[in-house]
Design a protein around this motif. Sequence first.
Motif, PDB file in Angstrom:
ATOM      1  N   ASN A 279       0.841  -1.199   0.000  1.00  0.00           N
ATOM      2  CA  ASN A 279       0.000   0.000   0.000  1.00  0.00           C
ATOM      3  C   ASN A 279       0.874   1.246   0.000  1.00  0.00           C
ATOM      4  OD1 ASN A 279      -1.257   2.186   2.088  1.00  0.00           O
ATOM      5  ND2 ASN A 279      -2.827   1.391   0.725  1.00  0.00           N
ATOM      6  N   VAL A 280       0.439   2.233  -0.775  1.00  0.00           N
ATOM      7  CA  VAL A 280       1.094   3.540  -0.786  1.00  0.00           C
ATOM      8  C   VAL A 280       0.015   4.603  -0.622  1.00  0.00           C
ATOM      9  CG1 VAL A 280       2.422   5.222  -2.111  1.00  0.00           C
ATOM     10  CG2 VAL A 280       3.022   2.804  -2.230  1.00  0.00           C
ATOM     11  N   LYS A 281       0.274   5.552   0.279  1.00  0.00           N
ATOM     12  CA  LYS A 281      -0.662   6.649   0.509  1.00  0.00           C
ATOM     13  C   LYS A 281       0.087   7.964   0.352  1.00  0.00           C
ATOM     14  CE  LYS A 281      -4.069   8.374   3.844  1.00  0.00           C
ATOM     15  NZ  LYS A 281      -4.677   8.158   5.173  1.00  0.00           N
ATOM     16  N   LEU A 282      -0.467   8.871  -0.474  1.00  0.00           N
ATOM     17  CA  LEU A 282       0.169  10.159  -0.722  1.00  0.00           C
ATOM     18  C   LEU A 282      -0.812  11.279  -0.421  1.00  0.00           C
ATOM     19  CD1 LEU A 282       0.693   8.233  -3.546  1.00  0.00           C
ATOM     20  CD2 LEU A 282       2.513   9.910  -3.755  1.00  0.00           C
ATOM     21  N   GLU A 283      -0.304  12.348   0.139  1.00  0.00           N
ATOM     22  CA  GLU A 283      -1.098  13.558   0.357  1.00  0.00           C
ATOM     23  C   GLU A 283      -0.464  14.685  -0.452  1.00  0.00           C
ATOM     24  OE1 GLU A 283      -1.626  14.443   4.467  1.00  0.00           O
ATOM     25  OE2 GLU A 283      -2.039  12.352   5.012  1.00  0.00           O
ATOM     26  N   HIS A 292       3.348  14.342   2.035  1.00  0.00           N
ATOM     27  CA  HIS A 292       3.346  13.211   2.968  1.00  0.00           C
ATOM     28  C   HIS A 292       3.157  11.928   2.166  1.00  0.00           C
ATOM     29  CE1 HIS A 292       1.658  11.229   6.902  1.00  0.00           C
ATOM     30  NE2 HIS A 292       2.852  10.771   6.550  1.00  0.00           N
ATOM     31  N   LEU A 293       4.040  10.972   2.389  1.00  0.00           N
ATOM     32  CA  LEU A 293       3.972   9.697   1.681  1.00  0.00           C
ATOM     33  C   LEU A 293       4.205   8.576   2.683  1.00  0.00           C
ATOM     34  CD1 LEU A 293       5.554   8.742  -1.696  1.00  0.00           C
ATOM     35  CD2 LEU A 293       6.015   7.329   0.287  1.00  0.00           C
ATOM     36  N   THR A 294       3.356   7.563   2.598  1.00  0.00           N
ATOM     37  CA  THR A 294       3.510   6.380   3.440  1.00  0.00           C
ATOM     38  C   THR A 294       3.418   5.147   2.557  1.00  0.00           C
ATOM     39  OG1 THR A 294       2.432   7.520   5.279  1.00  0.00           O
ATOM     40  CG2 THR A 294       2.658   5.141   5.459  1.00  0.00           C
ATOM     41  N   ALA A 295       4.397   4.253   2.674  1.00  0.00           N
ATOM     42  CA  ALA A 295       4.414   3.020   1.886  1.00  0.00           C
ATOM     43  C   ALA A 295       4.533   1.830   2.825  1.00  0.00           C
ATOM     44  CB  ALA A 295       5.576   3.037   0.892  1.00  0.00           C
ATOM     45  N   HIS A 296       3.672   0.818   2.603  1.00  0.00           N
ATOM     46  CA  HIS A 296       3.684  -0.409   3.401  1.00  0.00           C
ATOM     47  C   HIS A 296       3.908  -1.599   2.479  1.00  0.00           C
ATOM     48  CE1 HIS A 296       2.029   1.587   7.006  1.00  0.00           C
ATOM     49  NE2 HIS A 296       1.297   2.273   6.150  1.00  0.00           N
ATOM     50  N   SER A 297       4.762  -2.497   2.903  1.00  0.00           N
ATOM     51  CA  SER A 297       4.958  -3.763   2.202  1.00  0.00           C
ATOM     52  C   SER A 297       5.271  -4.817   3.247  1.00  0.00           C
ATOM     53  CB  SER A 297       6.098  -3.651   1.186  1.00  0.00           C
ATOM     54  OG  SER A 297       6.279  -4.881   0.509  1.00  0.00           O
ATOM     55  N   GLY A 298       4.274  -5.612   3.583  1.00  0.00           N
ATOM     56  CA  GLY A 298       4.451  -6.571   4.666  1.00  0.00           C
ATOM     57  C   GLY A 298       4.655  -5.838   5.979  1.00  0.00           C
ATOM     58  N   GLN A 299       5.748  -6.177   6.654  1.00  0.00           N
ATOM     59  CA  GLN A 299       6.073  -5.485   7.901  1.00  0.00           C
ATOM     60  C   GLN A 299       6.862  -4.199   7.669  1.00  0.00           C
ATOM     61  OE1 GLN A 299       8.146  -8.450  10.261  1.00  0.00           O
ATOM     62  NE2 GLN A 299       6.253  -8.995  11.332  1.00  0.00           N
ATOM     63  N   ASP A 300       7.340  -4.009   6.449  1.00  0.00           N
ATOM     64  CA  ASP A 300       8.170  -2.841   6.161  1.00  0.00           C
ATOM     65  C   ASP A 300       7.296  -1.617   5.909  1.00  0.00           C
ATOM     66  OD1 ASP A 300      10.293  -4.560   6.324  1.00  0.00           O
ATOM     67  OD2 ASP A 300      10.383  -4.908   4.154  1.00  0.00           O
ATOM     68  N   THR A 301       7.730  -0.496   6.471  1.00  0.00           N
ATOM     69  CA  THR A 301       7.004   0.764   6.315  1.00  0.00           C
ATOM     70  C   THR A 301       8.000   1.897   6.086  1.00  0.00           C
ATOM     71  OG1 THR A 301       5.257   0.018   7.814  1.00  0.00           O
ATOM     72  CG2 THR A 301       5.377   2.374   7.376  1.00  0.00           C
ATOM     73  N   VAL A 302       7.661   2.754   5.143  1.00  0.00           N
ATOM     74  CA  VAL A 302       8.440   3.975   4.909  1.00  0.00           C
ATOM     75  C   VAL A 302       7.484   5.153   5.009  1.00  0.00           C
ATOM     76  CG1 VAL A 302       9.853   5.292   3.299  1.00  0.00           C
ATOM     77  CG2 VAL A 302      10.101   2.809   3.416  1.00  0.00           C
ATOM     78  N   ASP A 313      11.140  -1.760   9.764  1.00  0.00           N
ATOM     79  CA  ASP A 313      11.049  -3.123   9.234  1.00  0.00           C
ATOM     80  C   ASP A 313      10.297  -4.060  10.167  1.00  0.00           C
ATOM     81  OD1 ASP A 313      12.800  -3.409  11.312  1.00  0.00           O
ATOM     82  OD2 ASP A 313      14.403  -4.358  10.144  1.00  0.00           O
ATOM     83  N   GLY A 314       9.580  -3.486  11.116  1.00  0.00           N
ATOM     84  CA  GLY A 314       8.848  -4.293  12.084  1.00  0.00           C
ATOM     85  C   GLY A 314       9.615  -4.543  13.356  1.00  0.00           C
ATOM     86  N   HIS A 315      10.925  -4.326  13.307  1.00  0.00           N
ATOM     87  CA  HIS A 315      11.761  -4.536  14.492  1.00  0.00           C
ATOM     88  C   HIS A 315      12.561  -3.275  14.841  1.00  0.00           C
ATOM     89  CE1 HIS A 315      10.872  -8.842  14.226  1.00  0.00           C
ATOM     90  NE2 HIS A 315      11.178  -8.779  12.930  1.00  0.00           N
ATOM     91  N   ASN A 316      13.099  -2.650  13.825  1.00  0.00           N
ATOM     92  CA  ASN A 316      13.930  -1.470  14.036  1.00  0.00           C
ATOM     93  C   ASN A 316      13.359  -0.299  13.244  1.00  0.00           C
ATOM     94  OD1 ASN A 316      16.055  -2.888  15.565  1.00  0.00           O
ATOM     95  ND2 ASN A 316      16.470  -3.896  13.603  1.00  0.00           N
TER      96      ASN A 316
END
Length: 376
Positions: A279-283, A292-302, A313-316
């Motif tokens: 998922n990618v969300k842009l404002e 503002h941009l948010t990208a999700h792929s599994g546990q990874d988030t940017v 990355d779900g841990h760090n």
Amino acid sequence: MKQEVFIEALRQELSSLPKHAVDEIIADYREYIGDALAAGRREEEVVAALGDPVKLARELKAQANYRQWQDRRSFSNLVRVIMSISALGLLNVLLLVPFMVYLVILTVGYVVSTGLTIAGLVGVLALSGHHFFGKPGHGTVSFNIDTNASAPANAAAAGASETKDADDDGDDDTPGNLKSLKIVGDRFVFNLQDDSKLELVTRSGSIEIHNDGDNFRFESSSDAARHLLKRGDDGTWSIARDEVVTLELKDDDEKVSFVRSSTDPKSGVWDISSDDGDNVKLEQDEQGKTHHLTAHSGQDTVDIADGKVAINDGHNVIRVAGSDGKYTYAIVMLPIGLLGLALCIWLTRITWRGMARYVKRQIDVVSASLDRQQTS
């Protein structure tokens, strides 16, 4: 008044001066009175001609402070001279008040200019540190949601096709990498794939388009809304951006939605998702710039917002803050602060010279008064 009474009163009033200066002044006046008595003048007459010992002491202190300032031209000595002159009532109150206001403004100028200079120096040092040890980069962070695990040959072909499309559509302003939707100029352009569905809410009503294969099925709440859609020669459909309030496009493996966030057609929130959970969300703001941009792929988030990047990355979690803009403002402060300091120093020099001339004129008046008293 007798000589001893006058001398004692004068000594008492001069007590704020150094002892050797007081002794020198008293000796001079004893000598003057002695010479006058030797010339046949009466003691009371000589003492009366010298005037009030309190006023005389003030004039003598002003003269002594002025000589001390001439020997050592410091600000504190100049203040003593000015205070001595003010005690004689020679300062014009109407001029003193504006002068004090001017001094306050000059002091504030020094404080502000010094602060700007220090902030500018800190900015230069910080920016130099980034140049030496790594500077946050400018530009766009590209991203792509790959919804197919294609072979390398297919990926290369897709890349070539995208490059050609980008060359053909110079005004393409579409976020992400979408197959069924592009933004060309001031219009949304739809290339509906098989089994895709488009839902629009416009200012004239709602529209739904289904591609069942070879046929398109339309549903609209009004004819006015239906006529907003235009069919292109290449089989695509388009609609003016300023007519669209919300948009949702679904095909076999991805979903795109858009919601306008203000009256400007370029501002809004994009949500792009795939079947595998990416998922990618842009404002975007009124200029169409993504803030503002948010990208999700599994546990990874940017997450990218306000010049800051957070990677999880779900841990760090790694956070990077790009602050070049702040450094730029700080660097601009440096020349402004230096110019302000130069102006304050120039005004200080002019003020110092003006005060020195004014003090000299007033001391000349005091000296002339003392000379008249001794010759009378």
